[in-house]
Design a protein around this motif. Structure first.
Motif, PDB file in Angstrom:
ATOM      1  N   THR A  58      -2.993  33.626  35.762  1.00 21.66           N
ATOM      2  CA  THR A  58      -1.664  33.176  36.177  1.00 21.66           C
ATOM      3  C   THR A  58      -1.393  33.675  37.592  1.00 21.66           C
ATOM      4  N   LYS A  59      -0.385  33.118  38.232  1.00 20.13           N
ATOM      5  CA  LYS A  59       0.030  33.605  39.547  1.00 20.13           C
ATOM      6  C   LYS A  59       0.541  35.034  39.439  1.00 20.13           C
ATOM      7  N   ALA A  60       1.185  35.354  38.333  1.00 16.16           N
ATOM      8  CA  ALA A  60       1.681  36.721  38.130  1.00 16.16           C
ATOM      9  C   ALA A  60       0.532  37.729  38.127  1.00 16.16           C
ATOM     10  N   HIS A  61      -0.605  37.359  37.529  1.00 16.49           N
ATOM     11  CA  HIS A  61      -1.779  38.243  37.559  1.00 16.49           C
ATOM     12  C   HIS A  61      -2.236  38.467  39.001  1.00 16.49           C
ATOM     13  N   HIS A  62      -2.291  37.383  39.771  1.00 16.17           N
ATOM     14  CA  HIS A  62      -2.695  37.495  41.175  1.00 16.17           C
ATOM     15  C   HIS A  62      -1.750  38.402  41.943  1.00 16.17           C
ATOM     16  N   ASP A  63      -0.461  38.148  41.818  1.00 11.04           N
ATOM     17  CA  ASP A  63       0.527  38.929  42.552  1.00 11.04           C
ATOM     18  C   ASP A  63       0.458  40.409  42.168  1.00 11.04           C
ATOM     19  N   ALA A  64       0.301  40.689  40.879  1.00  9.98           N
ATOM     20  CA  ALA A  64       0.203  42.077  40.426  1.00  9.98           C
ATOM     21  C   ALA A  64      -1.042  42.763  40.978  1.00  9.98           C
ATOM     22  N   SER A  65      -2.120  42.000  41.145  1.00 11.05           N
ATOM     23  CA  SER A  65      -3.366  42.596  41.645  1.00 11.05           C
ATOM     24  C   SER A  65      -3.206  43.129  43.062  1.00 11.05           C
ATOM     25  N   LEU A  66      -2.309  42.522  43.830  1.00 15.86           N
ATOM     26  CA  LEU A  66      -2.100  42.952  45.213  1.00 15.86           C
ATOM     27  C   LEU A  66      -1.405  44.313  45.284  1.00 15.86           C
ATOM     28  N   GLU A  67      -0.853  44.756  44.161  1.00 21.02           N
ATOM     29  CA  GLU A  67      -0.196  46.063  44.104  1.00 21.02           C
ATOM     30  C   GLU A  67      -1.140  47.172  43.644  1.00 21.02           C
ATOM     31  N   LEU A  68      -2.338  46.817  43.238  1.00 26.87           N
ATOM     32  CA  LEU A  68      -3.309  47.826  42.807  1.00 26.87           C
ATOM     33  C   LEU A  68      -3.709  48.713  43.981  1.00 26.87           C
ATOM     34  N   PRO A  69      -3.887  50.007  43.753  1.00 26.29           N
ATOM     35  CA  PRO A  69      -4.290  50.908  44.843  1.00 26.29           C
ATOM     36  C   PRO A  69      -5.554  50.450  45.557  1.00 26.29           C
ATOM     37  N   GLU A  70      -6.529  49.915  44.800  1.00 30.12           N
ATOM     38  CA  GLU A  70      -7.775  49.458  45.403  1.00 30.12           C
ATOM     39  C   GLU A  70      -7.531  48.295  46.358  1.00 30.12           C
ATOM     40  N   ALA A  71      -6.633  47.391  45.967  1.00 29.38           N
ATOM     41  CA  ALA A  71      -6.324  46.246  46.818  1.00 29.38           C
ATOM     42  C   ALA A  71      -5.596  46.689  48.074  1.00 29.38           C
ATOM     43  N   LYS A  72      -4.635  47.568  47.922  1.00 31.13           N
ATOM     44  CA  LYS A  72      -3.898  48.061  49.084  1.00 31.13           C
ATOM     45  C   LYS A  72      -4.823  48.787  50.055  1.00 31.13           C
ATOM     46  N   ASP A  73      -5.763  49.555  49.506  1.00 31.96           N
ATOM     47  CA  ASP A  73      -6.730  50.262  50.348  1.00 31.96           C
ATOM     48  C   ASP A  73      -7.612  49.266  51.101  1.00 31.96           C
ATOM     49  N   ALA A  74      -8.101  48.241  50.408  1.00 36.53           N
ATOM     50  CA  ALA A  74      -8.971  47.244  51.042  1.00 36.53           C
ATOM     51  C   ALA A  74      -8.224  46.509  52.143  1.00 36.53           C
ATOM     52  N   VAL A  75      -7.001  46.113  51.874  1.00 37.14           N
ATOM     53  CA  VAL A  75      -6.202  45.421  52.890  1.00 37.14           C
ATOM     54  C   VAL A  75      -5.992  46.324  54.104  1.00 37.14           C
ATOM     55  N   GLY A  76      -5.679  47.575  53.866  1.00 36.51           N
ATOM     56  CA  GLY A  76      -5.461  48.514  54.966  1.00 36.51           C
ATOM     57  C   GLY A  76      -6.696  48.717  55.824  1.00 36.51           C
ATOM     58  N   ARG A  77      -7.864  48.732  55.190  1.00 31.63           N
ATOM     59  CA  ARG A  77      -9.110  48.903  55.950  1.00 31.63           C
ATOM     60  C   ARG A  77      -9.488  47.643  56.711  1.00 31.63           C
ATOM     61  N   ALA A  78      -9.199  46.477  56.133  1.00 36.50           N
ATOM     62  CA  ALA A  78      -9.603  45.215  56.758  1.00 36.50           C
ATOM     63  C   ALA A  78      -8.667  44.768  57.878  1.00 36.50           C
ATOM     64  N   MET A  79      -7.386  45.031  57.759  1.00 38.09           N
ATOM     65  CA  MET A  79      -6.406  44.489  58.708  1.00 38.09           C
ATOM     66  C   MET A  79      -6.739  44.755  60.177  1.00 38.09           C
TER      67      MET A  79
END
Length: 99
Positions: A58-79
Motif C-alpha cells: 500500500t502507499k501507507a507502507h511506502h510512506d512509513a518506510s521513509l521514516e525508518l532509521p535505515e531509510a533516513k540514514d541512506a537519504v542523508g548519505r545520498a543527498m
C-alpha cells in the motif's frame, strides 16, 4: 490496489555508483516494511541518472518506510551526491511477473 512508484534522480558527476551502492544497501529491510519489488536501474547512455522502481502493498507502507532509521540514514548519505533533479510517477499496480 497495490502501490507503485517509478522515480529517477540525477547524481553529481562521478557519484552515480556511490548512490547506487547506498540505495542497494538500504534495500535489505524493505520486504519486512511491505515492499514487494525494489529495482535500481541505470541507463547505458546517461552516466548521472538512477532509476528506482518500487512496488508496495500500500502507499501507507511506502510512506512509513521513509521514516525508518535505515531509510533516513541512506537519504542523508545520498543527498550530497545528488543534483536535486528528481522525477516521480506514482501508479496503481495491476500485476506483473514477479509480483
Amino acid at each position: 490496489m497495490t502501490y507503485g512508484c517509478i522515480a529517477s534522480m540525477e547524481t553529481r558527476a562521478g557519484f552515480r555508483d556511490d548512490v547506487v551502492s547506498i540505495l542497494l544497501s538500504a534495500a535489505d529491510g524493505l520486504r519486512e516494511a511491505g515492499c514487494d519489488l525494489y529495482v535500481v536501474g541505470l541507463s547505458d547512455d546517461d552516466e548521472t541518472t538512477v532509476w528506482v522502481t518500487e512496488v508496495w502493498k500500500t502507499k501507507a507502507h511506502h510512506d512509513a518506510s521513509l521514516e525508518l532509521p535505515e531509510a533516513k540514514d541512506a537519504v542523508g548519505r545520498a543527498m550530497p551526491m545528488l543534483t536535486g533533479k528528481f522525477t516521480k510517477q506514482e501508479v496503481s499496480v495491476a500485476g506483473g511477473l514477479g509480483l
